[in-house]
Write a protein that holds these residues in place. Structure first.
Motif, PDB file in Angstrom:
ATOM      1  N   ASP A 146       0.763  -1.364  -0.045  1.00  0.00           N
ATOM      2  CA  ASP A 146      -0.037   0.092   0.024  1.00  0.00           C
ATOM      3  C   ASP A 146       0.699   1.262  -0.191  1.00  0.00           C
ATOM      4  O   ASP A 146       0.573   2.122  -0.889  1.00  0.00           O
ATOM      5  CB  ASP A 146      -0.785  -0.045   1.174  1.00  0.00           C
ATOM      6  N   GLY A 147       1.894   1.147   0.866  1.00  0.00           N
ATOM      7  CA  GLY A 147       2.698   2.436   1.024  1.00  0.00           C
ATOM      8  C   GLY A 147       3.796   2.852  -0.290  1.00  0.00           C
ATOM      9  O   GLY A 147       4.125   3.890  -0.138  1.00  0.00           O
ATOM     10  N   GLN A 148       3.651   1.977  -1.099  1.00  0.00           N
ATOM     11  CA  GLN A 148       4.805   1.966  -2.177  1.00  0.00           C
ATOM     12  C   GLN A 148       3.789   2.213  -3.427  1.00  0.00           C
ATOM     13  O   GLN A 148       4.222   2.103  -4.786  1.00  0.00           O
ATOM     14  CB  GLN A 148       5.368   0.544  -2.323  1.00  0.00           C
ATOM     15  N   ARG A 149       2.445   2.587  -3.335  1.00  0.00           N
ATOM     16  CA  ARG A 149       1.687   2.765  -4.455  1.00  0.00           C
ATOM     17  C   ARG A 149       2.402   3.935  -5.188  1.00  0.00           C
ATOM     18  O   ARG A 149       2.066   4.119  -6.297  1.00  0.00           O
ATOM     19  CB  ARG A 149       0.326   3.496  -3.822  1.00  0.00           C
ATOM     20  N   TRP A 150       2.816   4.741  -4.627  1.00  0.00           N
ATOM     21  CA  TRP A 150       3.587   5.845  -5.281  1.00  0.00           C
ATOM     22  C   TRP A 150       4.760   5.517  -6.201  1.00  0.00           C
ATOM     23  O   TRP A 150       5.139   5.986  -7.144  1.00  0.00           O
ATOM     24  CB  TRP A 150       3.979   7.044  -4.385  1.00  0.00           C
ATOM     25  N   THR A 151       5.629   4.412  -6.007  1.00  0.00           N
ATOM     26  CA  THR A 151       6.728   3.984  -6.646  1.00  0.00           C
ATOM     27  C   THR A 151       6.155   2.785  -7.684  1.00  0.00           C
ATOM     28  O   THR A 151       6.953   2.710  -8.683  1.00  0.00           O
ATOM     29  CB  THR A 151       7.729   3.372  -5.589  1.00  0.00           C
ATOM     30  N   THR A 152       5.270   2.037  -7.368  1.00  0.00           N
ATOM     31  CA  THR A 152       4.657   1.137  -8.247  1.00  0.00           C
ATOM     32  C   THR A 152       4.368   1.889  -9.601  1.00  0.00           C
ATOM     33  O   THR A 152       4.402   1.240 -10.673  1.00  0.00           O
ATOM     34  CB  THR A 152       3.520   0.268  -7.514  1.00  0.00           C
ATOM     35  N   PHE A 153       3.594   2.888  -9.381  1.00  0.00           N
ATOM     36  CA  PHE A 153       3.491   3.893 -10.216  1.00  0.00           C
ATOM     37  C   PHE A 153       4.694   3.930 -11.413  1.00  0.00           C
ATOM     38  O   PHE A 153       4.214   4.037 -12.847  1.00  0.00           O
ATOM     39  CB  PHE A 153       3.036   5.422 -10.007  1.00  0.00           C
ATOM     40  N   GLN A 154       5.619   4.092 -10.864  1.00  0.00           N
ATOM     41  CA  GLN A 154       6.757   4.151 -11.868  1.00  0.00           C
ATOM     42  C   GLN A 154       7.651   2.850 -12.462  1.00  0.00           C
ATOM     43  O   GLN A 154       8.735   2.864 -13.079  1.00  0.00           O
ATOM     44  CB  GLN A 154       8.078   5.016 -11.069  1.00  0.00           C
ATOM     45  N   ASN A 155       7.071   1.604 -11.937  1.00  0.00           N
ATOM     46  CA  ASN A 155       7.158   0.440 -12.660  1.00  0.00           C
ATOM     47  C   ASN A 155       6.974   0.361 -14.200  1.00  0.00           C
ATOM     48  O   ASN A 155       5.767   0.213 -14.592  1.00  0.00           O
ATOM     49  CB  ASN A 155       6.417  -0.675 -12.109  1.00  0.00           C
ATOM     50  N   LYS A 156       8.183   0.458 -14.830  1.00  0.00           N
ATOM     51  CA  LYS A 156       7.910   0.450 -16.467  1.00  0.00           C
ATOM     52  C   LYS A 156       7.244  -0.588 -17.139  1.00  0.00           C
ATOM     53  O   LYS A 156       6.538  -0.733 -18.156  1.00  0.00           O
ATOM     54  CB  LYS A 156       9.464   0.646 -17.145  1.00  0.00           C
ATOM     55  N   ASP A 157       7.192  -1.996 -16.426  1.00  0.00           N
ATOM     56  CA  ASP A 157       6.599  -3.036 -16.817  1.00  0.00           C
ATOM     57  C   ASP A 157       5.218  -2.761 -16.767  1.00  0.00           C
ATOM     58  O   ASP A 157       4.155  -3.712 -17.486  1.00  0.00           O
ATOM     59  CB  ASP A 157       6.880  -4.421 -16.329  1.00  0.00           C
ATOM     60  N   MET A 158       4.400  -2.016 -15.819  1.00  0.00           N
ATOM     61  CA  MET A 158       2.988  -1.768 -15.629  1.00  0.00           C
ATOM     62  C   MET A 158       2.469  -0.569 -16.118  1.00  0.00           C
ATOM     63  O   MET A 158       1.480  -0.152 -15.696  1.00  0.00           O
ATOM     64  CB  MET A 158       2.860  -1.915 -14.205  1.00  0.00           C
ATOM     65  N   ASN A 159       3.244   0.268 -17.124  1.00  0.00           N
ATOM     66  CA  ASN A 159       2.946   1.553 -17.542  1.00  0.00           C
ATOM     67  C   ASN A 159       3.270   1.720 -18.793  1.00  0.00           C
ATOM     68  O   ASN A 159       4.425   1.381 -19.360  1.00  0.00           O
ATOM     69  CB  ASN A 159       3.675   2.546 -16.416  1.00  0.00           C
ATOM     70  N   TRP A 160       2.365   2.230 -19.702  1.00  0.00           N
ATOM     71  CA  TRP A 160       2.522   2.328 -21.024  1.00  0.00           C
ATOM     72  C   TRP A 160       3.589   3.787 -21.098  1.00  0.00           C
ATOM     73  O   TRP A 160       4.230   3.431 -22.318  1.00  0.00           O
ATOM     74  CB  TRP A 160       1.006   3.040 -21.712  1.00  0.00           C
ATOM     75  N   GLY A 161       3.748   4.466 -20.177  1.00  0.00           N
ATOM     76  CA  GLY A 161       5.011   5.518 -20.023  1.00  0.00           C
ATOM     77  C   GLY A 161       4.468   6.504 -21.213  1.00  0.00           C
ATOM     78  O   GLY A 161       5.719   6.900 -21.728  1.00  0.00           O
TER      79      GLY A 161
ATOM     80  N   ALA B 204      -3.883  -0.744 -11.047  1.00  0.00           N
ATOM     81  CA  ALA B 204      -2.514  -1.466 -10.387  1.00  0.00           C
ATOM     82  C   ALA B 204      -1.666  -0.400 -10.203  1.00  0.00           C
ATOM     83  O   ALA B 204      -0.355  -0.945  -9.532  1.00  0.00           O
ATOM     84  CB  ALA B 204      -2.206  -2.683 -11.397  1.00  0.00           C
ATOM     85  N   ILE B 205      -1.611   0.825 -10.576  1.00  0.00           N
ATOM     86  CA  ILE B 205      -0.407   1.699 -10.481  1.00  0.00           C
ATOM     87  C   ILE B 205      -0.935   3.271 -10.008  1.00  0.00           C
ATOM     88  O   ILE B 205       0.038   4.072  -9.809  1.00  0.00           O
ATOM     89  CB  ILE B 205       0.268   1.665 -11.823  1.00  0.00           C
ATOM     90  N   ASN B 206      -2.293   3.063  -9.789  1.00  0.00           N
ATOM     91  CA  ASN B 206      -2.640   4.661  -9.554  1.00  0.00           C
ATOM     92  C   ASN B 206      -2.477   4.900  -7.863  1.00  0.00           C
ATOM     93  O   ASN B 206      -1.838   4.099  -7.166  1.00  0.00           O
ATOM     94  CB  ASN B 206      -4.124   4.799  -9.716  1.00  0.00           C
ATOM     95  N   PHE B 207      -2.601   6.022  -7.400  1.00  0.00           N
ATOM     96  CA  PHE B 207      -2.336   6.483  -6.315  1.00  0.00           C
ATOM     97  C   PHE B 207      -3.260   6.239  -5.044  1.00  0.00           C
ATOM     98  O   PHE B 207      -3.130   6.725  -4.142  1.00  0.00           O
ATOM     99  CB  PHE B 207      -2.019   8.153  -6.107  1.00  0.00           C
ATOM    100  N   GLY B 208      -4.206   5.155  -5.339  1.00  0.00           N
ATOM    101  CA  GLY B 208      -5.016   4.733  -4.121  1.00  0.00           C
ATOM    102  C   GLY B 208      -6.087   5.642  -3.663  1.00  0.00           C
ATOM    103  O   GLY B 208      -6.796   5.321  -2.910  1.00  0.00           O
TER     104      GLY B 208
END
Length: 564
Positions: free
Chosen positions: A49-64, A91-95
């Motif tokens: 939960d607390g890493q929602r802000w860095t999951t957002f930057q996961n390039k495998d999960m983001n069209w970029g 899966a990548i938003n800020f919750g």
């Protein structure tokens, strides 16, 4: 594997998963295929939960994605991220799980001429969707949150609620807001968001909720295929009969539903020959149906940050974020039982929506069309938003370790009147489109941005807040219109709430591409159901609207096809 299904849904974000789950669980059990361009996103560690802000930057999960250079923002290109993989952007938003203003939904119903979208009916769908956990930490007074059970659901598939632990400075921060004249709101999801609240998250017990939760347990008549990007729909004349991925074709005996989002739906449609005819011809694409509205009407919310370093001990962030071992230990605790600092830090925010009394008397407001003025001035519709406790150190390159004891607010302006575009830049269906949201693109947008920032300084410059400040990290140089607008131009960010590029409307509405039953007008067997069709820019963080849009489409299809 079968290549023919009753229904095919493209995109597994909140809308697509809601459509797929709703159809698959209908009593007549139609055969449903859900296609997702990205991966499965199965790793539980992606849901800290607390890493929602860095999951957002996961390039495998983001069209970029990026915007085009923004004319009114000093030519800056802005991040335009979209989620990729099962769950889509959930899966990548800020919750942030906020549902907006009841007057937004009444406006939606009015614009499309269909009471199915009115607030009482939408609220019932929200209640059926959510499993709301309204408990507060034992140390936190109900002064800050007192939701009424009648406004929430307790048996739905989507777990939402308050963080189990709060940072120590959050309740005092809410008190400072109240002292500065910002009223408290006991529940921002009651249909009236106005006032300062404690954030309701799309998470539970330290774990992020995503749209894929709607698919569990997986019905036997629902097939989910990841890593299956759809390039185009298959048309036979003016009838849609299936979809084509980069490796295979799939056929639908009843309907294809596009839920790939405001940025990707126009791409699929245009490469299928459905879109503005002259634009398609520019790229030598065949024209199956001239629909000028597709790729037009893009809307979004925007924000800018304010941040100050604080006096020693006034926040608990530095001892945690500044200690690699503390963060690593917290992750082990989270893996064990979902508790600890990663279920607290950056999981609970202060969030509020407000009106600006002086805004409606400005020249820029008065020059708006009467219908827009009525909506912006409606009782529950806010003019701007503030979020506190944003972890800005993850977003500023080179953020100094000694600055980790800080306070940050985000200021958002609402009801932007600019209409951006999503357009082709290649005849290759795998090449992303060009995204031009036209930030700060109208006089009203610039006025509401300036006045939002100015009004936010009622709290930022109040004695109760400034007593703990040491120095400014980011903020405008001064408080004149010119200085405030210049700050917006240099720091503006999308809220990633892209809306309206395949807009829903009444028959004869030239700005609309789909009707109130989600049918793409002029093509049989093809519907669109996600934020791209929503004709209002809802006063919230729009993942909730995406969910309820999918639920609504599923209800309509179930009724039309007699599946109940």
């Amino acid at each position: 594997m079968a290549s023919s299904y009753d229904f095919i849904i493209v995109g597994s974000g909140p809308s697509g998963s809601a459509v797929a789950a709703g159809l698959a669980r209908a009593s007549k059990k139609p055969r449903v295929l859900l296609l997702e361009a990205g991966g499965k996103n199965e790793d539980k560690s992606l849901r800290v939960d607390g890493q929602r802000w860095t999951t957002f930057q996961n390039k495998d999960m983001n069209w970029g994605y990026q915007t085009t250079p923004q004319e009114n923002c000093n030519g800056r290109e802005c991040d335009y991220s979209r989620g990729k993989g099962l769950g889509g952007s959930s899966a990548i938003n800020f919750g942030v799980y906020s549902i907006g203003a009841r007057d937004d939904y009444e406006e939606w119903a009015r614009l499309v001429g269909d009471d199915f979208f009115s607030w009482p009916k939408i609220q019932q769908r929200y209640k059926a969707l959510e499993n709301f956990h309204g408990e507060l930490p034992s140390t936190v007074s109900k002064k800050y949150a007192a939701p009424k059970p009648a406004d929430h659901g307790s048996t739905g598939p989507l777990r939402v609620g308050y963080a189990a632990e709060f940072e120590s400075d959050l309740p005092p921060m809410l008190d400072v807001f109240e002292q500065a004249g910002f009223p408290l709101n006991p529940d921002h999801n009651s249909g009236n968001p106005l006032g300062m609240s404690v954030l309701i998250n799309s998470s539970h017990r330290g774990t992020r909720s995503t749209a894929s939760d709607l698919l569990e347990p997986l019905p036997e008549n629902l097939t989910v295929l990841s890593n299956s990007p759809v390039l185009r729909v298959i048309l036979e004349g003016k009838k849609c009969v299936g979809v084509e991925t980069d490796t295979q074709k799939y056929y639908a005996t009843k309907e294809v539903i596009l839920s790939a989002g405001s940025l990707n739906n126009p791409q699929i449609l245009m490469h299928s020959g459905v879109g503005p005819a002259d634009h398609l011809k520019e790229f030598d694409l065949p024209v199956a149906l001239d629909v000028p509205a597709i790729g037009q009407g893009l809307r979004d919310h925007m924000f800018c940050p304010l941040a100050w370093t604080r006096t020693e001990g006034s926040t608990a962030r530095a001892p945690f974020y500044g200690d690699e071992k503390a963060m690593a230990d917290a992750l082990e605790q989270w893996k064990f039982d979902g508790t600890g600092p990663w279920s607290k830090f950056a999981c609970e925010l202060g969030i509020g929506w407000f009106k600006i009394p002086s805004l409606t008397s400005t020249k820029e407001f008065q020059e708006l069309p009467e219908a827009d003025k009525r909506h912006i001035d409606a009782p529950t519709v806010p003019h701007y938003e503030i979020i506190t406790h944003f972890p800005i150190h993850w977003f500023i390159p080179g953020f100094a370790k000694e600055n980790l004891n800080y306070s940050c607010m985000l200021v958002f302006y609402y009801n932007a009147q600019a209409r951006g575009t999503v357009t082709l830049q290649s005849s290759d269906p795998k090449t992303p489109l060009k995204f031009d949201p036209k930030f700060l693109g109208t006089p009203y947008d610039r006025r509401v941005a300036v006045e939002s920032l100015r009004d936010a300084f009622r709290i930022a410059k109040s004695d109760g807040y400034t007593k703990d400040n040491v120095s400014q990290i980011v903020g405008p140089a001064g408080d004149s219109d010119e200085e405030l607008l210049d700050y917006w131009k240099n720091t503006i960010s999308s809220s990633w709430h892209m809306t309206g590029t395949v807009k829903m409307g009444k028959k004869g509405d030239k700005a609309a591409a789909v009707d109130s039953d989600f049918r793409l007008v002029g093509i049989e067997g093809l519907r669109v159901a996600d934020m791209s069709v929503v004709p209002i820019l809802a006063s919230c963080h729009v993942q909730s609207v995406a969910y309820v849009t999918g639920v609504t489409c599923a209800e309509k299809l179930i009724k039309e096809y007699g599946l109940a």
